[in-house]
Design a protein around this motif. Structure first.
Motif, PDB file in Angstrom:
ATOM      1  N   THR A  74       0.812  -1.209   0.000  1.00 37.37           N
ATOM      2  CA  THR A  74       0.000   0.000   0.000  1.00 37.37           C
ATOM      3  C   THR A  74       0.851   1.268   0.000  1.00 37.37           C
ATOM      4  O   THR A  74       0.343   2.364   0.227  1.00 37.37           O
ATOM      5  CB  THR A  74      -0.941   0.008   1.215  1.00 37.37           C
ATOM      6  OG1 THR A  74      -0.182  -0.238   2.409  1.00 37.37           O
ATOM      7  CG2 THR A  74      -2.014  -1.053   1.067  1.00 37.37           C
ATOM      8  N   GLN A  80       0.323  -4.382  -7.348  1.00 35.05           N
ATOM      9  CA  GLN A  80      -1.074  -4.447  -6.921  1.00 35.05           C
ATOM     10  C   GLN A  80      -1.559  -5.886  -6.788  1.00 35.05           C
ATOM     11  O   GLN A  80      -2.728  -6.182  -7.016  1.00 35.05           O
ATOM     12  CB  GLN A  80      -1.967  -3.682  -7.909  1.00 35.05           C
ATOM     13  CG  GLN A  80      -1.596  -2.202  -8.045  1.00 35.05           C
ATOM     14  CD  GLN A  80      -2.642  -1.405  -8.780  1.00 35.05           C
ATOM     15  OE1 GLN A  80      -3.726  -1.153  -8.257  1.00 35.05           O
ATOM     16  NE2 GLN A  80      -2.347  -1.042 -10.010  1.00 35.05           N
ATOM     17  N   ARG A  83      -4.537  -6.551  -4.767  1.00 39.50           N
ATOM     18  CA  ARG A  83      -5.816  -6.245  -5.435  1.00 39.50           C
ATOM     19  C   ARG A  83      -6.103  -7.258  -6.548  1.00 39.50           C
ATOM     20  O   ARG A  83      -7.026  -7.097  -7.312  1.00 39.50           O
ATOM     21  CB  ARG A  83      -5.783  -4.841  -6.029  1.00 39.50           C
ATOM     22  CG  ARG A  83      -5.626  -3.715  -5.004  1.00 39.50           C
ATOM     23  CD  ARG A  83      -5.815  -2.345  -5.660  1.00 39.50           C
ATOM     24  NE  ARG A  83      -5.682  -1.285  -4.691  1.00 39.50           N
ATOM     25  CZ  ARG A  83      -4.627  -0.468  -4.606  1.00 39.50           C
ATOM     26  NH1 ARG A  83      -3.611  -0.606  -5.457  1.00 39.50           N
ATOM     27  NH2 ARG A  83      -4.592   0.477  -3.685  1.00 39.50           N
ATOM     28  N   GLY A 328      -6.257  -5.076  -0.282  1.00 43.53           N
ATOM     29  CA  GLY A 328      -7.312  -4.867  -1.262  1.00 43.53           C
ATOM     30  C   GLY A 328      -7.989  -3.514  -1.151  1.00 43.53           C
ATOM     31  O   GLY A 328      -9.088  -3.322  -1.685  1.00 43.53           O
ATOM     32  N   THR A 330      -8.787   0.459  -1.887  1.00 42.58           N
ATOM     33  CA  THR A 330      -8.837   1.230  -3.127  1.00 42.58           C
ATOM     34  C   THR A 330      -7.650   2.180  -3.174  1.00 42.58           C
ATOM     35  O   THR A 330      -7.018   2.466  -2.151  1.00 42.58           O
ATOM     36  CB  THR A 330     -10.133   2.031  -3.229  1.00 42.58           C
ATOM     37  OG1 THR A 330     -10.153   3.011  -2.180  1.00 42.58           O
ATOM     38  CG2 THR A 330     -11.359   1.123  -3.104  1.00 42.58           C
ATOM     39  N   GLN A 334      -5.716   4.371  -0.030  1.00 40.73           N
ATOM     40  CA  GLN A 334      -4.376   3.872   0.220  1.00 40.73           C
ATOM     41  C   GLN A 334      -3.563   4.736   1.174  1.00 40.73           C
ATOM     42  O   GLN A 334      -2.940   4.229   2.102  1.00 40.73           O
ATOM     43  CB  GLN A 334      -3.650   3.713  -1.115  1.00 40.73           C
ATOM     44  CG  GLN A 334      -2.318   3.012  -1.026  1.00 40.73           C
ATOM     45  CD  GLN A 334      -1.862   2.509  -2.373  1.00 40.73           C
ATOM     46  OE1 GLN A 334      -2.310   1.473  -2.838  1.00 40.73           O
ATOM     47  NE2 GLN A 334      -0.986   3.266  -3.003  1.00 40.73           N
ATOM     48  N   GLY A 470     -10.991  -2.485  -3.188  1.00 33.94           N
ATOM     49  CA  GLY A 470     -10.136  -2.237  -4.350  1.00 33.94           C
ATOM     50  C   GLY A 470      -9.732  -3.496  -5.092  1.00 33.94           C
ATOM     51  O   GLY A 470      -8.998  -3.424  -6.085  1.00 33.94           O
ATOM     52  N   ALA A 471     -10.226  -4.648  -4.636  1.00 35.10           N
ATOM     53  CA  ALA A 471      -9.841  -5.918  -5.266  1.00 35.10           C
ATOM     54  C   ALA A 471     -10.683  -6.165  -6.513  1.00 35.10           C
ATOM     55  O   ALA A 471     -11.402  -7.166  -6.635  1.00 35.10           O
ATOM     56  CB  ALA A 471      -9.997  -7.062  -4.271  1.00 35.10           C
TER      57      ALA A 471
END
Length: 521
Positions: A74, A80, A83, A328, A330, A334, A470-471
């Motif tokens: 993060t 990512q 995510r 995960g 967004t 973050q 955010g995943a």
């Protein structure tokens, strides 16, 4: 032109579908072009062991921890994985690694037979199964019976994909064969080469059979595999099937710290390892820290200060606390969730002589705990509790010596272990669902052991994970498998497609593997 295309196709299949070695330059530049007998089998052993252990550590850090919410990157958006942003290049890299090492283990096997070295013959089988078990557990159905035969007499350039059930049955047969070879007490000719067991065939045999238990446990949800019967047979015949009986047996690769025997993360700075990216998560902190009604942290898992470290860059007027980031999350979340979050313990892991873990005694005890609880082996809940408490103690005892490397050394006493087993974090009576308790503590004990926590989560569903907002890259579904690489689909598409049809899904990260809880339910 047609001839050139055919040649290109065969080369592509050989290099990318089975992944010839690309990092054994000094001893075996390309096993698909080496004539058996040109080199010594022992010349392949060290790269298989040390390079394999280093890759194991890297996969723990890069893949397992992010997928299974030990950590989350993060500190930016360059990575990512938490995510579930995973591309074909990633699938290809993972496929190549496991296939490459399995291929080289098989080549060492052929050399050892030619050179009449039964010690390396047995070890090569154990290592082949170690790597191919991870390949099938990551992807599902894979080539096994016809794998790595492109330049053999059979000349198989498009191997069929065996079902995962078939793969497991073949791995069990291979481990039985290796166990029988170990039983002849072969002599490891150059013990100094072996940075794990010093050439002890007794300990390699225990590793082989403990790996057998791991795989039996993996498919224990499939009644057709009769895992309980085999586990009981092994448990009742320790002379025939010796397994780990203490941490002294752990499959741990010891790096001397001198070239070329250096750990993967030697000379890795704290920023690139953790503080600028991968932070400990809320999931890990909530499973290892107790708070009171005022939300003050009053007790912690004695391993936590070895796994991680509190973020020193916080308000000096406030006490340092364990804080986890949100796996995960967004991109807009973050910055907030990352602020003040705890780090991996670089002082412990980023050392030239940091060990590499393949498997340990604690895992064997957790396997028996679950099996006893489910009635797969004798003993019932009473035996399950004994195995469980032995497993937790063994895990803490394994990590305790590494506490000396923390910036503030961590010392764990036997009283600390007893206190932990009596705490609300780990006490046998802390959860009514004993299966969940075993699964949760096994998850924590598998920290830094390859991809095992990821495999076990898909098998058991424990611990309960929260999928972040955010995943989005896999539609909020924690990847159930990795997809076959595009190259495999292009060069061996008919067999790969048949495998996908058998698995009941598309070539994506949503099709469950055969032994998983989702597939069985």
């Amino acid at each position: 032109m047609k001839t050139l295309k055919k040649i290109a196709l065969i080369i592509g299949i050989m290099v990318l579908t089975w992944a010839c070695t690309d990092n054994f330059e000094e001893t075996n530049t390309d096993p698909n072009r080496t004539i058996v007998g040109d080199i010594q089998a022992s010349g392949m052993f060290e790269p298989l062991l040390y390079n394999g252990a280093n890759a194991w550590q890297n996969y723990t850090w890069f893949w397992n921890n992010e997928l299974i919410q030990f950590t989350a990157f993060t500190g930016g958006t360059t990575r990512q994985e938490h995510r579930y942003f995973i591309s074909d290049a990633n699938w290809q890299s993972v496929w190549n690694f496991y296939a490459r090492y399995a291929n080289n283990a098989l080549h060492m096997h052929n050399l050892s037979i030619e050179q009449e070295d039964p010690s390396l013959e047995a070890i090569s089988i154990t290592l082949k199964v170690l790597y191919l078990s991870n390949l099938t557990d990551m992807f599902g159905d894979i080539p096994y019976s016809e794998a790595f035969l492109a330049l053999s007499e059979e000349g198989v350039v498009k191997p069929r994909f065996d079902s995962q059930e078939e793969v497991y049955r073949q791995m069990f047969a291979d481990l039985e064969e290796a166990n029988n070879i170990y039983a002849t007490n072969p002599i490891f000719i150059k013990p100094s080469l072996d940075g794990m067991y010093g050439g002890s065939m007794d300990q390699w045999r225990k590793f082989n059979n403990s790996l057998y238990l791991r795989l039996l446990n993996r498919v224990s949800g499939r009644s057709s595999m009769n895992s309980g019967d085999k586990m009981t047979e092994m448990l009742n015949n320790p002379s025939k099937y010796p397994v780990f009986t203490s941490n002294e047996d752990n499959a741990t690769v010891v790096f001397s710290g001198n070239d070329p025997y250096r750990s993967q993360f030697d000379n890795t700075n704290e920023g690139s390892f953790t503080s600028s990216g991968r932070k400990l998560t809320e999931q890990l902190i909530k499973m290892t820290v107790l708070t009171n009604e005022s939300d003050e942290q009053i007790y912690e898992d004695p391993r936590l200060a070895i796994y991680g470290k509190k973020n020193p860059n916080t308000d000096p007027n406030l006490p340092l606390v364990w804080k986890g980031t949100v796996a995960g999350c967004t991109e807009s979340e973050q910055s907030d969730v990352d602020r003040g979050t705890s780090w991996l313990n670089a002082a412990v892991f980023c050392r030239a002589d940091a060990p590499g873990f393949f498997m340990d005694f604690a895992e064997v005890q957790f396997i028996f705990a679950e099996a006893a609880l489910k009635g797969l082996i004798p003993g019932g809940e009473s035996a399950a509790r004994q195995y469980y408490e032995s497993a937790v103690a063994a895990s803490i005892e394994k990590w305790a010596p590494l506490g000396q490397y923390s910036e503030t050394p961590v010392v764990i006493s036997s009283e600390d272990i007893s206190a932990f087993l009596a705490s609300d974090l780990a006490a046998w009576d802390s959860l009514d669902n004993k299966e969940e308790l075993i699964g949760n503590q096994k998850f924590l004990a598998l920290f830094w052991v390859g991809m095992e926590a990821y495999h076990e989560y898909r098998r058991t569903g424990y611990p309960e994970l929260t999928i972040g907002d955010g995943a989005i890259y896999n539609d909020f579904i924690l990847p159930t498998r990795f997809a076959y690489p595009n190259t495999t689909m292009a060069t061996n598409g008919e067999n790969a497609q048949e495998a996908l049809s058998r698995m009941g899904g598309e070539n994506n990260m949503k099709t469950p593997v055969w032994w998983s809880k989702e597939a069985i339910e």
